[in-house]
Design an enzyme around this catalytic site. Structure first.
Site, PDB file in Angstrom:
ATOM      1  N   HIS A 178       0.826  -1.200   0.000  1.00  0.00           N
ATOM      2  CA  HIS A 178       0.000   0.000   0.000  1.00  0.00           C
ATOM      3  C   HIS A 178       0.861   1.252   0.000  1.00  0.00           C
ATOM      4  O   HIS A 178       0.662   2.164  -0.805  1.00  0.00           O
ATOM      5  CB  HIS A 178      -0.922  -0.019   1.228  1.00  0.00           C
ATOM      6  CG  HIS A 178      -1.742   1.220   1.383  1.00  0.00           C
ATOM      7  ND1 HIS A 178      -1.340   2.276   2.174  1.00  0.00           N
ATOM      8  CD2 HIS A 178      -2.905   1.594   0.815  1.00  0.00           C
ATOM      9  CE1 HIS A 178      -2.247   3.232   2.101  1.00  0.00           C
ATOM     10  NE2 HIS A 178      -3.209   2.851   1.292  1.00  0.00           N
TER      11      HIS A 178
ATOM     12  N   TYR B 111      -5.269   3.944 -25.125  1.00  0.00           N
ATOM     13  CA  TYR B 111      -4.465   4.753 -24.214  1.00  0.00           C
ATOM     14  C   TYR B 111      -3.881   3.898 -23.104  1.00  0.00           C
ATOM     15  O   TYR B 111      -4.352   2.785 -22.849  1.00  0.00           O
ATOM     16  CB  TYR B 111      -5.292   5.899 -23.605  1.00  0.00           C
ATOM     17  CG  TYR B 111      -6.351   5.439 -22.629  1.00  0.00           C
ATOM     18  CD1 TYR B 111      -6.080   5.356 -21.258  1.00  0.00           C
ATOM     19  CD2 TYR B 111      -7.621   5.068 -23.070  1.00  0.00           C
ATOM     20  CE1 TYR B 111      -7.045   4.929 -20.360  1.00  0.00           C
ATOM     21  CE2 TYR B 111      -8.595   4.649 -22.185  1.00  0.00           C
ATOM     22  CZ  TYR B 111      -8.301   4.569 -20.833  1.00  0.00           C
ATOM     23  OH  TYR B 111      -9.248   4.134 -19.951  1.00  0.00           O
TER      24      TYR B 111
END
Ligand code: ADP
Ligand code: MG
Ligand code: MG
Length: 915
Positions: free
Chosen positions: A454, A887
């Site tokens: 995290h 993209y």
């Protein structure tokens, strides 16, 4: 002999580095374009491989070598092993990929008792001859005969001591003669045989030794460290080069140069030289070399020749070169050239300038730069002049350097950050509720977790320095202290972390701010001209969006709304929303959140105007917004103690019968208030227990929350659409996209779409305008991939969430994999790469390809992108181009890298292979 194993410098193919090695190929090339290279020849890497397999030199190789020596003799007018006019040679290694200093070179080969006398007579310089001789015996002894260097050094030092001499330069011919004799003795003692006098035997043993060095430990370690595969370089070639001497007097010199300044890229003469010295002296640092500009005064004529050499090298190679030269009695020889290694700033500047000079094309200017290199340019760096020693090292989890005061929790970080203090947040590991601490901190340091923990992911997203998994540091939150061995780091102590290396230092080391130079802008503008895919950013705040736009992002590919929920002014509202046990109470909390979210989105849309902004509806499981069970229990315990204390206080006052007025804080925190707080905490605890999941990441999250609590998704959808309406009212051109996470079935999408349609109608009516936006889904479950044609019936765009999709495909979690078995898998080749860093083209990629094809079939104009972390990784970007995505989206600091990488993907599309 059928195979041709040896090529003279006049004949070898200068382009064939795999066969001739980089050094050998360039010696051929330089000879053939008319540069002054001493005569010589290259023995191929094929000969090396054959030798390593059979432990025998290929048949006839030495005969062929003799013929080539004869050629060198003819050109140089000297004779190998001849006592009147001896030819000496160097035997040099060199593979297709340069591995500086990893393999061996022997100099002055061809010296023996006879040729030595010849050399003395010929040069009239006994000191020079003995110096060459003792160097040769030692190098040959070490490399070809395997004698430990120390055996020689011992004698060298003792002679120096006896003579009372400090520097090697002070040794005279007689000293060097004594040393040579002692060295010959060492060889006899160590090998039981006299030093080989036969010069061809010397040559043969040296060739074998260089071949063997390919499998030496140093070379093996180097290839492993830098991932040099046999496809890239297989075996070393041997170049045999007539010796030239930079140490025969004051009209001699040796030097190394770069055709441009490798630190800045400036187009200027750059390098160092030593008068009256041999090549290895410059590298070995025995004497301090002089900057090349001084040659202009010392040997003006040769300086001119050197400028000419440099110009010819660049004009021919069309690339900045790193070259070695030697001046022997006023004649300049070039001994080596190769493409220069430069830092990012120099690479960018030279690319732009070489295009302006007409030396290279824009394509070449882009392709010569490894996109990853640009990372250097976008983060603060430690002042390169610093001389501090690190106290510990962790994983380099998010690049950049930062210093600040240590704090051990997010709240303190926020408090001190607000007060304008630079802080570094130290935690064992971080959780989503620490997010406000990230915002306030300059850098994050954790003692546990990997590069995709995290802390690492969030820090990278924010472009903050982060070191993860620094296990040597024991963090004691209660004592507000971190311990590294006997060393204690207390709250408020200043430390410096370098997220590019993982190194941790005590105290403050100054940092240098990154700069987006004009040259970089020019280069990336060229990249945009070639690119087919767009580059979007994963950002959640207006500031980051503006930053991403300034780096050249043309959209936001992923805005994680939960990041907004975590800010400290919203978290209490979010908690109320979670604690609500019925729809009405929840609605009340949501109504308070609504205007805040709407303003967030409006600012974000404005910051990215006129480009698209993809907003993902709430994704993480609810418990992530609540404190942990452990923390709540702790807090409740403290609260109960406090309650007892208040009670005791009351009893005291009553007993004394005195009417003592307590100061305000005491009366404010009365029993009633404490009871309320306890009740709330208990409710939270109960909720946390209710929300407990065995496997939260595979649990109640993503669109499943939207199914269970429609009002949460509806509030978010309304915020997005009203923000869009407000922008439209102000004529701000925007393009919102609503994205649903964790979808597994089209029914889920249809359901969310029905909320959208309904709210759209209301908002359009309310604002009296028509809304333009897209509705789509994240593709991050395997089932979504298999149901792509149906999903495309409802979704106008797909965005591959390759973090979750990779976990789902491999069926292992990122944290467990990276902390436990993935390193083993990578080291032993069970898996080539870490699939969380490099998109797994063979597995996950195949799902993506299938999904994209199915999506296009149903909806030809469907827009498809990637927003997982791999979206900023050049190799992964090439795969995305290959399957024709529209993209890629990545964290802001990786945008320049991605812009260059999408151009590379296009320019190199024809030779793309899934490895
Ligand atoms: P490395 O790959 O470690 O640079 P090199 O083969 O280039 O090794 O040789 C080591 C040193 O010896 C260099 O300084 C080089 O310039 C010098 N050298 C090599 N061959 C010769 C030669 N024939 N004459 C003079 N110097 C040489
Ligand atoms: Mg060299
Ligand atoms: Mg996900």
């Amino acid at each position: 002999m059928t195979e041709k194993y040896i090529y003279s410098f006049h004949k070898g193919d200068g382009k064939n580095k795999v066969l001739l090695g980089g050094k050998g190929a360039n010696l051929c090339e330089m000879t053939q374009i008319g540069l002054n290279v001493p005569p010589g020849f290259v023995i191929t890497t094929k000969a090396c491989l054959d030798y390593l397999e059979s432990h025998l030199l290929p048949d006839g190789l030495m005969d062929d070598a003799k013929d080539h020596i004869a050629e060198v003799e003819a050109i140089s007018g000297k004779k190998f092993g001849n006592s009147r006019n001896p030819l000496l040679v160097s035997v040099r290694s060199g593979s297709a990929i340069s591995m500086p200093g990893m393999m061996d070179t022997i100099l002055n080969l061809g010296l023996n008792a006879q040729t030595l006398t010849g050399l003395i007579k010929q040069t009239g310089d006994a000191r020079f001859a003995y110096d060459a001789y003792r160097r040769f015996i030692q190098l040959f002894g070490k490399i070809a005969l395997g004698i430990n260097d120390e055996k020689f050094d011992l004698h060298f030092v003792s002679i120096k001591k006896q003579a009372g001499i400090k520097s090697d330069m002070g040794l005279n011919a007689d000293h060097l003669r004594q040393i040579s004799e002692l060295f010959l003795q060492v060889v006899l003692e160590e090998t039981g045989k006299p030093f080989p006098e036969d010069v061809f035997e010397q040559l043969e043993l040296s060739i074998k030794a260089v071949f063997n060095s390919w499998m030496g430990k140093r070379a093996l370690d180097y290839r492993r460290e830098f991932h040099i595969t046999p496809q890239m370089a297989n075996g070393t070639a041997v170049s045999v080069v007539a010796m030239v001497f930079g140490n025969m007097g004051n009209d001699c010199a040796t030097g190394v140069g770069f055709t441009r300044n490798p630190g800045t890229g400036v187009n200027e003469m750059y390098g160092e030289y030593l008068v009256n010295a041999q090549g290895e002296d410059v590298v070995a640092g025995i004497r301090t070399p002089k900057p090349v500009h001084e040659l202009l005064h010392e040997m003006p004529h040769l300086y001119k020749q050197l400028v000419d050499l440099r110009n010819k090298l660049e004009a021919h190679y069309k690339e900045v070169q790193d070259y070695e030269y030697t001046i022997e009695c006023g004649i300049l020889y070039c001994l080596q050239t190769r493409n220069a290694k430069m830092n990012a700033m120099a690479m960018v500047r030279t690319s732009v300038e070489m295009v302006a000079e007409g030396l290279i094309s824009k394509e070449k200017a882009l392709l010569r730069i490894n996109p990853e290199l640009l990372e250097q340019l976008l983060h603060p760096q430690l002042d390169p002049e610093h001389s501090e020693h690190p106290v510990a090292q962790g994983l380099p989890a998010s690049p950049g350097a930062a210093f600040g005061k240590c704090v051990f929790d997010a709240d303190t970080a926020e408090l001190m950050g607000r007060a304008g203090e630079p802080v570094i947040l130290l935690r064992e590991e971080t959780k989503p509720e620490d997010i406000h601490g990230f915002f306030a901190a300059q850098g994050i340091l954790t003692s546990r977790g990997g590069k995709t923990s995290h802390a690492a992911v969030v820090a990278r997203g924010m472009g903050k320095a982060c070191i993860a998994g620094a296990e040597a540091i024991k963090i004691d939150v209660r004592a507000r202290q971190a311990n590294v061995g006997d060393l204690h780091i207390r709250e408020g102590d200043i430390i410096t972390i370098d997220g590019s290396t993982g190194l941790i230092y005590l105290g403050k080391i100054p940092t240098i701010e990154p700069s987006f130079s004009e040259e970089l802008k020019t280069l990336l503008a060229w990249a945009d001209e070639f690119a087919e895919m767009e580059v979007h950013a994963n950002v959640d705040t207006p500031e980051r969006a503006r930053m991403a736009a300034s780096y050249g992002a043309t959209g936001i590919g992923l805005c994680r709304t939960e990041r907004m929920f975590n800010a400290s002014d919203r978290l209490p509202l979010v908690i109320d929303m979670i604690l609500a046990d019925n729809k009405e109470v929840r609605q009340e909390a949501l109504e308070k959140l609504f205007p805040i979210q709407r303003d967030d989105f409006k600012q974000l849309f404005e910051a990215m105007s006129p480009y698209p902004v993809t907003v993902r509806l709430l994704d993480p499981p609810m418990h992530e917004f609540l404190p942990s069970e452990h923390q709540l229990e702790d807090e409740i315990k403290s609260l109960n103690l406090y309650k007892v204390m208040i009670h005791g206080q009351q009893v005291t006052l009553d007993t004394l019968g005195a009417h003592i007025a307590l100061p305000e804080p005491f009366t404010l925190l009365n029993e009633e208030v404490i009871n309320k707080v306890i009740a709330k905490k208990e409710l939270m605890l109960k909720k946390v227990k209710e929300l407990y999941e065995v496997n939260p990441m595979l649990g109640h999250r993503g669109v499943r929350l939207g199914m269970s609590y429609p009002e949460i998704y509806q509030m978010q959808i309304r915020s997005i659409l009203e923000a869009a309406a407000l922008c439209a009212k102000q004529q701000i051109p925007i393009l919102p996209e609503i994205m649903v996470p964790q979808v597994i079935t089209v029914q889920e999408l249809i359901k969310v779409k029905s909320y959208v349609d309904h709210i759209k109608e209301e908002v359009e009516h309310q604002y009296g305008i028509r809304l333009e936006f897209k509705f789509g889904t994240m593709i991050e479950t395997v089932r979504a991939c298999t149901r792509a044609s149906e999903l495309a019936g409802v979704a106008e765009f797909f965005s591959f969430g390759t973090n979750d999709l990779t976990q789902a495909t491999f069926s292992f979690s990122r944290e467990d994999a990276e902390n436990k078995f993935l390193p083993l898998y990578n080291e032993t080749g069970l898996l080539e790469d870490n699939p969380f860093e490099v998109l797994d083209a063979k597995g996950v990629g195949q799902l993506m390809k299938m999904t994209a094809e199915a999506g296009h079939k149903t909806r030809p104009d469907i827009k498809i992108g990637i927003c997982g972390e791999q979206g900023g990784h050049p190799q992964s970007i090439r795969f995305c181009h290959h399957i024709k995505l529209d993209y890629v989206s990545c964290s802001a600091p990786r945008i320049p890298i991605a812009r260059l990488a999408v151009a590379h993907a296009k320019l190199l599309e024809n030779d793309y292979r899934i490895s």
